[in-house]
Design a protein around this motif. Sequence first.
Motif, mmCIF file in Angstrom:
data_model
loop_
_atom_site.group_PDB
_atom_site.id
_atom_site.type_symbol
_atom_site.label_atom_id
_atom_site.label_comp_id
_atom_site.label_asym_id
_atom_site.label_seq_id
_atom_site.Cartn_x
_atom_site.Cartn_y
_atom_site.Cartn_z
ATOM 1 N N MET A 176 0.844 -1.201 0.000
ATOM 2 C CA MET A 176 0.000 0.000 0.000
ATOM 3 C C MET A 176 0.876 1.246 0.000
ATOM 4 O O MET A 176 1.825 1.365 0.764
ATOM 5 C CB MET A 176 -0.897 -0.005 1.252
ATOM 6 C CG MET A 176 -1.847 1.165 1.339
ATOM 7 S SD MET A 176 -2.897 1.056 2.797
ATOM 8 C CE MET A 176 -3.829 2.560 2.605
ATOM 9 N N MET A 177 0.578 2.153 -0.899
ATOM 10 C CA MET A 177 1.393 3.360 -1.015
ATOM 11 C C MET A 177 1.175 4.279 0.189
ATOM 12 O O MET A 177 0.062 4.459 0.661
ATOM 13 C CB MET A 177 1.029 4.102 -2.306
ATOM 14 C CG MET A 177 1.932 5.301 -2.579
ATOM 15 S SD MET A 177 1.547 6.076 -4.163
ATOM 16 C CE MET A 177 2.033 4.771 -5.291
ATOM 17 N N ALA A 178 2.276 4.803 0.680
ATOM 18 C CA ALA A 178 2.198 5.718 1.833
ATOM 19 C C ALA A 178 1.426 6.971 1.470
ATOM 20 O O ALA A 178 1.441 7.419 0.332
ATOM 21 C CB ALA A 178 3.611 6.085 2.294
ATOM 22 N N SER A 179 0.710 7.516 2.449
ATOM 23 C CA SER A 179 -0.065 8.725 2.214
ATOM 24 C C SER A 179 0.856 9.910 1.989
ATOM 25 O O SER A 179 2.039 9.881 2.344
ATOM 26 C CB SER A 179 -0.994 8.997 3.405
ATOM 27 O OG SER A 179 -0.228 9.279 4.558
ATOM 28 N N PHE A 180 0.268 10.937 1.388
ATOM 29 C CA PHE A 180 1.053 12.139 1.106
ATOM 30 C C PHE A 180 1.569 12.779 2.389
ATOM 31 O O PHE A 180 2.696 13.267 2.450
ATOM 32 C CB PHE A 180 0.192 13.127 0.321
ATOM 33 C CG PHE A 180 0.913 14.388 -0.043
ATOM 34 C CD1 PHE A 180 1.917 14.388 -0.997
ATOM 35 C CD2 PHE A 180 0.591 15.601 0.579
ATOM 36 C CE1 PHE A 180 2.595 15.546 -1.334
ATOM 37 C CE2 PHE A 180 1.258 16.759 0.254
ATOM 38 C CZ PHE A 180 2.253 16.737 -0.715
ATOM 39 N N GLY A 181 0.730 12.757 3.451
ATOM 40 C CA GLY A 181 1.160 13.330 4.727
ATOM 41 C C GLY A 181 2.350 12.603 5.314
ATOM 42 O O GLY A 181 3.262 13.217 5.867
ATOM 43 N N SER A 182 2.358 11.250 5.178
ATOM 44 C CA SER A 182 3.496 10.479 5.690
ATOM 45 C C SER A 182 4.764 10.800 4.920
ATOM 46 O O SER A 182 5.856 10.851 5.499
ATOM 47 C CB SER A 182 3.186 8.986 5.597
ATOM 48 O OG SER A 182 2.047 8.657 6.370
ATOM 49 N N ILE A 183 4.637 11.001 3.604
ATOM 50 C CA ILE A 183 5.803 11.349 2.793
ATOM 51 C C ILE A 183 6.385 12.682 3.250
ATOM 52 O O ILE A 183 7.606 12.846 3.368
ATOM 53 C CB ILE A 183 5.421 11.392 1.298
ATOM 54 C CG1 ILE A 183 5.032 9.994 0.812
ATOM 55 C CG2 ILE A 183 6.591 11.933 0.458
ATOM 56 C CD1 ILE A 183 4.529 9.956 -0.606
ATOM 57 N N ILE A 184 5.499 13.648 3.526
ATOM 58 C CA ILE A 184 5.968 14.953 4.004
ATOM 59 C C ILE A 184 6.705 14.798 5.332
ATOM 60 O O ILE A 184 7.766 15.401 5.542
ATOM 61 C CB ILE A 184 4.780 15.927 4.153
ATOM 62 C CG1 ILE A 184 4.208 16.270 2.783
ATOM 63 C CG2 ILE A 184 5.225 17.206 4.870
ATOM 64 C CD1 ILE A 184 3.023 17.203 2.825
ATOM 65 N N ASN A 185 6.178 13.969 6.225
ATOM 66 C CA ASN A 185 6.843 13.736 7.517
ATOM 67 C C ASN A 185 8.242 13.168 7.328
ATOM 68 O O ASN A 185 9.201 13.596 7.969
ATOM 69 C CB ASN A 185 6.013 12.783 8.372
ATOM 70 C CG ASN A 185 4.781 13.450 8.956
ATOM 71 O OD1 ASN A 185 4.664 14.674 8.941
ATOM 72 N ND2 ASN A 185 3.860 12.640 9.459
ATOM 73 N N VAL A 186 8.362 12.190 6.433
ATOM 74 C CA VAL A 186 9.668 11.574 6.189
ATOM 75 C C VAL A 186 10.650 12.591 5.626
ATOM 76 O O VAL A 186 11.813 12.664 6.037
ATOM 77 C CB VAL A 186 9.525 10.370 5.240
ATOM 78 C CG1 VAL A 186 10.899 9.849 4.824
ATOM 79 C CG2 VAL A 186 8.720 9.259 5.913
ATOM 80 N N VAL A 187 10.174 13.421 4.660
ATOM 81 C CA VAL A 187 11.048 14.426 4.046
ATOM 82 C C VAL A 187 11.498 15.453 5.077
ATOM 83 O O VAL A 187 12.687 15.816 5.154
ATOM 84 C CB VAL A 187 10.329 15.119 2.867
ATOM 85 C CG1 VAL A 187 11.154 16.304 2.359
ATOM 86 C CG2 VAL A 187 10.086 14.127 1.735
#
Length: 533
Positions: free
Chosen positions: A1-12
Amino acid sequence: MMASFGSIINVVVIGCFCAYFLQVGFTMYEMFNPKQCDDKKNCLGPAISVEEQVMVRLYTAVKPGKRKQKDLDLLLEDTISIQDGKTWDFNVSLPKKTMENGTLHMTVMVTKVGESPWSGKGMSLKETSVTKYAPPREEEINLLRMTNETKSKRNESTPEAHWRPKIEFSLMSHNFVFDKTQIPREIFPHLRINDQNRYLPILFVNELIYRGKDLLPINTSAPVLPLHIEYKPISVGKLRLFTTLGESMKMMVNLGFTEKDTDEVLSIFLDINLYLLALTIVVSMFHMLFDFLAFKNDIHYWRNRKNMIGLSTRTVLWRAVSQMIIFLYLWDEKASLLVLVPCGIGTIIEMWKVKRAFKTEISFTGWRPVISFGSKLDSEKATDEFDSQAMRYLSYILYPLCIAGAVYSLLYVSYKSWYSWIIHCLVNGVYAFGFLLMMPQLFVNYKLKSVAHLPWRAFTYKAFNTFIDDMFAFIITMPTSHRLACFRDDFVFLIFLYQKWLYPVDKTRVNEYGVSYDDDDDDDEKEDKEHRD
């Protein structure tokens, strides 16, 4: 399952934070541990060893740039050890021109023991000012006893000469051998080379120690003022750090920051030891990270919130009003931009939450704005009943105390203006009883026996920052009432934590995103059944 956009922002964001953290650590290490010269052809060594003693002379002059002996008045002549600190105290008789709103400058000269600074054999030299122009301090008076004469005096704000009661200078206390091709840029402005191609003692006059609050007014009634002179040895790392700070302060002034703002920054770096400074830098970086994550999650929560079931609209409204009052109070107190700007941003966000909570829509009929409010669900009306009940109980305590405090302060406390009195009365009510304004939400939680509707992720980030603010409350200068409010927020958050422990998760109740756990389980079962079919 692809990570949500919010999770991607957190990682970045966290990745950028870690990279920035490592870069700051590496820069600080290089600053305090520069590489010495290993090529004798390009080496630049000291003319005087730090184990030797030197002669220091301090001269004063009414005008800057005076280099002739006849234009200077000798204030101090003494022998010092480069590696040992020393202090002197004087009562300086001010020249007539200085007392008439003029200036007074000081020249620091360092030579070998027994050599005259006028012999031409080389000396270390720096110039600084013992006076500074600043507007007179605004006095507070009792508003009921203010006369027209007092009003006219308060309108005068012409800058006047003030006295700096302390001078601090340093010599680099390290026999450092520089590589001529790789001299640190922070050191280069301080270098003076003699005839033997060696650098003279590196002299640094610390202009960063001056604070606006320490200035003494100069007037004819006090022709003699105290002056404390201190010598401190300085390492190559500290010298580079202080030089960089001085350049940064000039940039802040050019960008529009006031002297008070630069004072607050300098107090963080100069009023504490290096270990506490390192801790402050690390904590500040985490503070910025938590600020961003709390902001992102708070906005995400309120954007996706479709109703106000379980949330106190009055608490949201009071929080916005309180934030606005605090902002106006800090503005009236001329607080540092380090405190004022975040408070202003927080005020705008709280106003936006009020719009979302009351489902407010603004439309225009021609040029006339029309404000409309959305309809409420039955569950929201039930929450409002609990909300109004809590506020009614609080009003019996809150309003009489605020009115009594306002009357008392008007009679016995001095203020700068009537506006200042109003803002102080409002903010004292907010600070003193601000935690009571959170009670409606606590009461609603109690009646519903649930806290699932609260934005706990944003709460958690804000809680981390609240504990960090407790530490900064003792470092950054701010009004005492604002400092105490930081600890008030700790108390409120602990109550919320107690309620979270007291009311276990009800999987049939919707959470802050309007979704229940049972709904998720039902959806998963349906998907599994469709997949099998």
